[in-house]
Design a protein around this motif. Structure first.
Motif, PDB file in Angstrom:
ATOM      1  N   SER A 277       2.132 -19.730   3.687  1.00  0.00           N
ATOM      2  CA  SER A 277       2.341 -18.434   3.048  1.00  0.00           C
ATOM      3  C   SER A 277       1.179 -18.193   2.104  1.00  0.00           C
ATOM      4  CB  SER A 277       3.657 -18.423   2.282  1.00  0.00           C
ATOM      5  OG  SER A 277       3.561 -19.312   1.200  1.00  0.00           O
ATOM      6  N   ARG A 278       1.069 -16.977   1.652  1.00  0.00           N
ATOM      7  CA  ARG A 278      -0.076 -16.689   0.777  1.00  0.00           C
ATOM      8  C   ARG A 278       0.281 -15.653  -0.266  1.00  0.00           C
ATOM      9  NH1 ARG A 278       0.600 -11.911   1.648  1.00  0.00           N
ATOM     10  NH2 ARG A 278      -0.297 -10.712   3.335  1.00  0.00           N
ATOM     11  N   PHE A 279      -0.485 -15.708  -1.358  1.00  0.00           N
ATOM     12  CA  PHE A 279      -0.400 -14.685  -2.393  1.00  0.00           C
ATOM     13  C   PHE A 279      -1.733 -13.945  -2.296  1.00  0.00           C
ATOM     14  CE2 PHE A 279      -0.872 -13.793  -7.170  1.00  0.00           C
ATOM     15  CZ  PHE A 279      -0.165 -12.607  -7.081  1.00  0.00           C
ATOM     16  N   ALA A 280      -1.664 -12.627  -2.196  1.00  0.00           N
ATOM     17  CA  ALA A 280      -2.890 -11.871  -1.898  1.00  0.00           C
ATOM     18  C   ALA A 280      -3.096 -10.723  -2.879  1.00  0.00           C
ATOM     19  CB  ALA A 280      -2.805 -11.346  -0.462  1.00  0.00           C
ATOM     20  N   PRO A 281      -3.344 -11.054  -4.132  1.00  0.00           N
ATOM     21  CA  PRO A 281      -3.467  -9.981  -5.124  1.00  0.00           C
ATOM     22  C   PRO A 281      -4.839  -9.302  -5.110  1.00  0.00           C
ATOM     23  CG  PRO A 281      -3.849 -12.088  -6.166  1.00  0.00           C
ATOM     24  CD  PRO A 281      -3.555 -12.379  -4.729  1.00  0.00           C
TER      25      PRO A 281
ATOM     26  N   ILE B 163      -7.958 -13.369  -2.365  1.00  0.00           N
ATOM     27  CA  ILE B 163      -8.260 -12.262  -3.263  1.00  0.00           C
ATOM     28  C   ILE B 163      -8.618 -11.022  -2.448  1.00  0.00           C
ATOM     29  CG2 ILE B 163      -9.810 -11.471  -5.111  1.00  0.00           C
ATOM     30  CD1 ILE B 163      -7.804 -13.667  -5.975  1.00  0.00           C
ATOM     31  N   GLU B 164      -7.868  -9.976  -2.639  1.00  0.00           N
ATOM     32  CA  GLU B 164      -8.049  -8.757  -1.846  1.00  0.00           C
ATOM     33  C   GLU B 164      -8.852  -7.746  -2.672  1.00  0.00           C
ATOM     34  OE1 GLU B 164      -4.460  -7.728   0.323  1.00  0.00           O
ATOM     35  OE2 GLU B 164      -4.928  -9.539   1.455  1.00  0.00           O
ATOM     36  N   ASP B 165     -10.164  -7.885  -2.556  1.00  0.00           N
ATOM     37  CA  ASP B 165     -11.056  -7.084  -3.406  1.00  0.00           C
ATOM     38  C   ASP B 165     -11.844  -6.060  -2.606  1.00  0.00           C
ATOM     39  OD1 ASP B 165     -12.570  -8.873  -2.008  1.00  0.00           O
ATOM     40  OD2 ASP B 165     -13.942  -9.315  -3.643  1.00  0.00           O
TER      41      ASP B 165
ATOM     42  N   THR C 277     -10.133  -1.767   5.404  1.00  0.00           N
ATOM     43  CA  THR C 277      -8.945  -1.351   4.659  1.00  0.00           C
ATOM     44  C   THR C 277      -8.000  -2.547   4.648  1.00  0.00           C
ATOM     45  OG1 THR C 277      -7.971  -0.559   6.698  1.00  0.00           O
ATOM     46  CG2 THR C 277      -9.107   1.069   5.317  1.00  0.00           C
ATOM     47  N   TYR C 278      -6.978  -2.444   3.833  1.00  0.00           N
ATOM     48  CA  TYR C 278      -5.989  -3.518   3.751  1.00  0.00           C
ATOM     49  C   TYR C 278      -5.453  -3.880   5.149  1.00  0.00           C
ATOM     50  CZ  TYR C 278      -1.509  -5.793   3.155  1.00  0.00           C
ATOM     51  OH  TYR C 278      -0.467  -6.673   3.278  1.00  0.00           O
ATOM     52  N   HIS C 279      -5.215  -2.835   5.954  1.00  0.00           N
ATOM     53  CA  HIS C 279      -4.541  -3.050   7.234  1.00  0.00           C
ATOM     54  C   HIS C 279      -5.346  -3.977   8.157  1.00  0.00           C
ATOM     55  CE1 HIS C 279      -1.940  -0.004   5.731  1.00  0.00           C
ATOM     56  NE2 HIS C 279      -2.945   0.843   5.639  1.00  0.00           N
TER      57      HIS C 279
ATOM     58  N   ILE D 189       4.893 -12.976   3.036  1.00  0.00           N
ATOM     59  CA  ILE D 189       5.910 -12.623   2.029  1.00  0.00           C
ATOM     60  C   ILE D 189       5.195 -11.685   1.059  1.00  0.00           C
ATOM     61  CG2 ILE D 189       7.498 -13.561   0.299  1.00  0.00           C
ATOM     62  CD1 ILE D 189       7.342 -16.266   1.791  1.00  0.00           C
ATOM     63  N   ARG D 190       5.640 -10.465   0.965  1.00  0.00           N
ATOM     64  CA  ARG D 190       4.921  -9.495   0.130  1.00  0.00           C
ATOM     65  C   ARG D 190       5.899  -8.441  -0.385  1.00  0.00           C
ATOM     66  NH1 ARG D 190       1.587  -6.574   5.172  1.00  0.00           N
ATOM     67  NH2 ARG D 190       3.446  -5.745   6.181  1.00  0.00           N
ATOM     68  N   GLY D 191       5.434  -7.626  -1.305  1.00  0.00           N
ATOM     69  CA  GLY D 191       6.271  -6.594  -1.910  1.00  0.00           C
ATOM     70  C   GLY D 191       6.761  -5.597  -0.866  1.00  0.00           C
TER      71      GLY D 191
ATOM     72  N   GLU E 205       6.891  -2.548  -0.825  1.00  0.00           N
ATOM     73  CA  GLU E 205       6.151  -1.292  -0.672  1.00  0.00           C
ATOM     74  C   GLU E 205       5.332  -1.323   0.633  1.00  0.00           C
ATOM     75  OE1 GLU E 205       5.679  -3.541  -3.002  1.00  0.00           O
ATOM     76  OE2 GLU E 205       3.558  -3.854  -3.470  1.00  0.00           O
ATOM     77  N   TRP E 206       5.186  -2.518   1.214  1.00  0.00           N
ATOM     78  CA  TRP E 206       4.431  -2.649   2.463  1.00  0.00           C
ATOM     79  C   TRP E 206       5.300  -2.550   3.708  1.00  0.00           C
ATOM     80  CZ3 TRP E 206      -0.435  -1.805   2.050  1.00  0.00           C
ATOM     81  CH2 TRP E 206      -1.099  -2.136   0.863  1.00  0.00           C
ATOM     82  N   LEU E 207       6.602  -2.420   3.504  1.00  0.00           N
ATOM     83  CA  LEU E 207       7.514  -2.408   4.655  1.00  0.00           C
ATOM     84  C   LEU E 207       7.157  -1.287   5.635  1.00  0.00           C
ATOM     85  CD1 LEU E 207      10.127  -3.853   5.692  1.00  0.00           C
ATOM     86  CD2 LEU E 207      11.408  -2.003   4.643  1.00  0.00           C
TER      87      LEU E 207
HETATM   88  N1  GLU Z   1      -3.375  -6.821  -1.913  1.00  0.00           N
HETATM   89  C1  GLU Z   1      -2.044  -6.415  -1.587  1.00  0.00           C
HETATM   90  C2  GLU Z   1      -1.331  -6.046  -2.884  1.00  0.00           C
HETATM   91  O1  GLU Z   1      -1.781  -6.467  -3.940  1.00  0.00           O
HETATM   92  C3  GLU Z   1      -1.352  -7.583  -0.937  1.00  0.00           C
HETATM   93  C4  GLU Z   1      -0.190  -7.288  -0.134  1.00  0.00           C
HETATM   94  C5  GLU Z   1       0.125  -8.527   0.696  1.00  0.00           C
HETATM   95  O2  GLU Z   1       0.639  -9.489   0.133  1.00  0.00           O
HETATM   96  O3  GLU Z   1      -0.181  -8.516   1.876  1.00  0.00           O
HETATM   97  O4  GLU Z   1      -0.367  -5.346  -2.868  1.00  0.00           O
END
Ligand code: GLU
Length: 547
Positions: free
Chosen positions: A35-39, A71-73, A232-234, A250-252, A254-256
């Motif tokens: 799993s990952r955290f992608a802020p 890191i999603e920059d 893009t994020y996608h 596993i993510r917020g 809002e991405w559903l």
């Molecule tokens: N960079 C996205 C955010 O911060 C990550 C979403 C995800 O976890 O895929 O909302």
């Protein structure tokens, strides 16, 4: 005749690798759970992100898998220097251990599935999007802002579904020759995904947390690569989570609504998609009594720094977050009070699907329970870390005599009647300040009024005698008997019955209050004799005499 391959080569002449070549560099993981955290590095960490990353990390670790930080920059306008370290430091603070990510010196990669910073992965995204161009599933688009705006207006007027799809996409149906011609003239374009454009189609999938989902499918030709060359994020999500071998996204939540698009993209690449697990947000009740998401703009408590500043222990917070993650946690924890919170299994499928109210009363009680449990050494060191950041003068005092400070902190801790002096680390300041002479001096003008019979003149003889007899090695009981005896000789009755005699001016309780206020400048303290023992004989004598 121009081929799609020629268009792809014209756009990416240097991209020769294929997705399969990349897959060889990033083989499937031995333990497939990842799993990952992608802020995004915005310089702010939302408590909801700590919540989600905790879920992500617990989930991976309990199956012996990997938890990584990416890191999603790609939105470089929002980037703040130092933001990556800030994220890493906060996760560390909360005890969320990361296996892979930009964790080395100067954010160097640790792990074999990097780069873990998206802006360093440009060439990878190019391989992915080039494949789509070759297949005709992605195309360059030169639509200007004005054209996009005109289409929006047109769609609003005609009351048709908004978006860039079908004939609303001005470059979707151009011939390869037209596209090649434009490529020679204008290097400023975006790359769009060619979707089916049909809004009658549905997308069905299983979300591990939310269950079976049936939504309208994606019909938009969304942008995959922006004009600055970044994805893009996608697109980044597809390429990164595939190559990093993420098993569970596993993510917020809002991405559903983006899942149909993501599943479409995975299909376009002929790749399996990971399992999706959408975490509901943390909520609060606002001033109007409505439930809403904790907002970065409106709520100071959305920022993790707020919790540190307010004196919550990371363990107290995590303990509380676990009760939100798994409603069965609290009961299991009560049954196993000595078990570490990290040793409880987290069942993400039990998670609340609509959002949980952030309950400060409960957080306080869990933090309080945690602070009551830890050793005094631990209480000292954790509260010192906080004091160093938010109360430097207190940190200096605490370090001026470490043993003295610890003794002051230690009063009544771990006793049966445990009065829980500390609900948060913030309480340390008010609980120990008066122990330091210079602070006691400063508190003198704010000292509560002494019992009325305790005037300077009347108390002097009592103090003189008490000083002579003062012995801080006595038992608690003997010490009280002694106070009663001395008090009696100076007009303070030992009990209510005695107080009926006319010659008494007050009761021993008044005397104790007098001493408490004199010694501590406050009417509320833990057990007075314990306080006196820590203060020591000299201080007690000095302070009693300062009338
Ligand atoms: N960079 C996205 C955010 O911060 C990550 C979403 C995800 O976890 O895929 O909302």
């Amino acid at each position: 005749m121009t081929t799609r391959k020629e268009i792809a080569d014209k756009i990416f002449p240097n991209v020769t690798e294929t997705i399969q070549d990349l897959e060889k560099k990033y083989p499937t993981r031995q333990n497939p759970i990842c799993s990952r955290f992608a802020p995004s590095p915005t310089g702010f960490l939302h408590i909801g992100s700590v919540f989600a990353s905790f879920v992500e990390q617990r989930f991976a670790k309990q199956y012996g898998g990997t938890f990584l930080l990416r890191i999603e920059d790609t939105d470089q306008k929002r980037e703040i220097p130092g933001a990556v370290d800030l994220i890493i430091d906060w996760l560390k603070f909360f005890g969320i251990e990361i296996d892979e990510g930009p964790l080395g010196a100067n954010n160097a990669d640790i792990g074999n599935y990097g780069p873990y910073i998206q802006s360093h992965r440009k060439s990878i995204y190019q391989v992915f999007v080039k494949t789509l161009i070759e297949q005709g599933v992605a195309y360059p688009c030169w639509m200007s802002e004005t054209e996009l705006e005109e289409i929006r207006t047109q769609q609003t007027t005609l009351k048709v579904t908004p978006g860039i799809y079908g004939n609303y996409s001005l470059w979707r149906n151009k011939t390869p020759e037209e596209i090649m011609q434009k490529l020679q003239e204008d290097p400023n374009f975006v790359l769009r995904f060619r979707s089916h454009g049909d809004f009658s189609q549905r997308c069905l999938f299983d979300d591990v947390i939310k269950g079976k989902i049936n939504m309208i499918d994606n019909y938009n030709d969304i942008v995959l690569i922006k004009s600055d060359g970044l994805p893009t994020y996608h697109l980044a999500h597809i390429a990164d989570d595939h190559l990093m071998r993420t098993s569970h996204v596993i993510r917020g939540d809002e991405w559903l609504t983006s899942v149909p698009l993501h599943i479409q993209l995975f299909k376009a690449f002929n790749l399996p998609h990971p399992q999706y697990c959408h975490v509901a947000p943390l909520l609060k009740i606002d001033e109007e009594g409505n439930k809403r998401k904790l907002s970065k703009r409106k709520d100071p408590e959305a920022d993790v720094a707020y919790f540190f500043e307010s004196g919550y222990a990371p363990e107290g917070i995590m303990d509380y977050l676990l009760t939100i993650i798994d409603p069965a946690y609290e009961e299991r924890q009560k049954a196993n009070p000595d078990k570490n919170y990290l040793d409880f299994e987290v069942k993400i499928e039990h998670m609340n699907t609509s959002g949980a109210l952030f309950d400060f009363v409960k957080l306080q009680s869990m933090n309080n329970a945690y602070l009551s449990k830890i050793s005094t050494d631990e209480l000292y060191s954790q509260s010192l870390i906080r004091a160093k950041k938010y109360r430097p003068y207190l940190a200096d005092l605490m370090q001026s005599d470490v043993d003295y400070t610890k003794a002051a902190l230690n009063i009544e801790r771990h006793t049966e009647k445990d009065p829980k002096r500390f609900t948060t680390f913030q309480d340390v300041e008010s609980q120990i300040l008066f122990f330091y002479d210079e602070e006691w001096e400063k508190l003198l003008p704010t000292k509560p009024t002494l019992p009325e019979m305790c005037t300077a003149d009347s108390m002097k003889p009592f103090i003189d005698e008490y000083k002579q007899q003062l012995n801080l090695d006595m038992s608690l009981e003997d010490r009280f008997t002694q106070l009663k005896e001395v008090g009696k000789r100076h007009g303070f009755a030992s009990n209510n019955a005695e107080f009926k005699e006319w010659w008494y001016v007050g009761k021993v309780g008044d005397l104790a209050m007098f001493m408490r206020i004199q010694l501590c400048c406050t009417a509320k303290t833990p057990d007075l004799y314990s306080v006196m023992k820590v203060l020591g004989k000299d201080r007690v004598i000095e302070r009693l005499g300062r009338l």
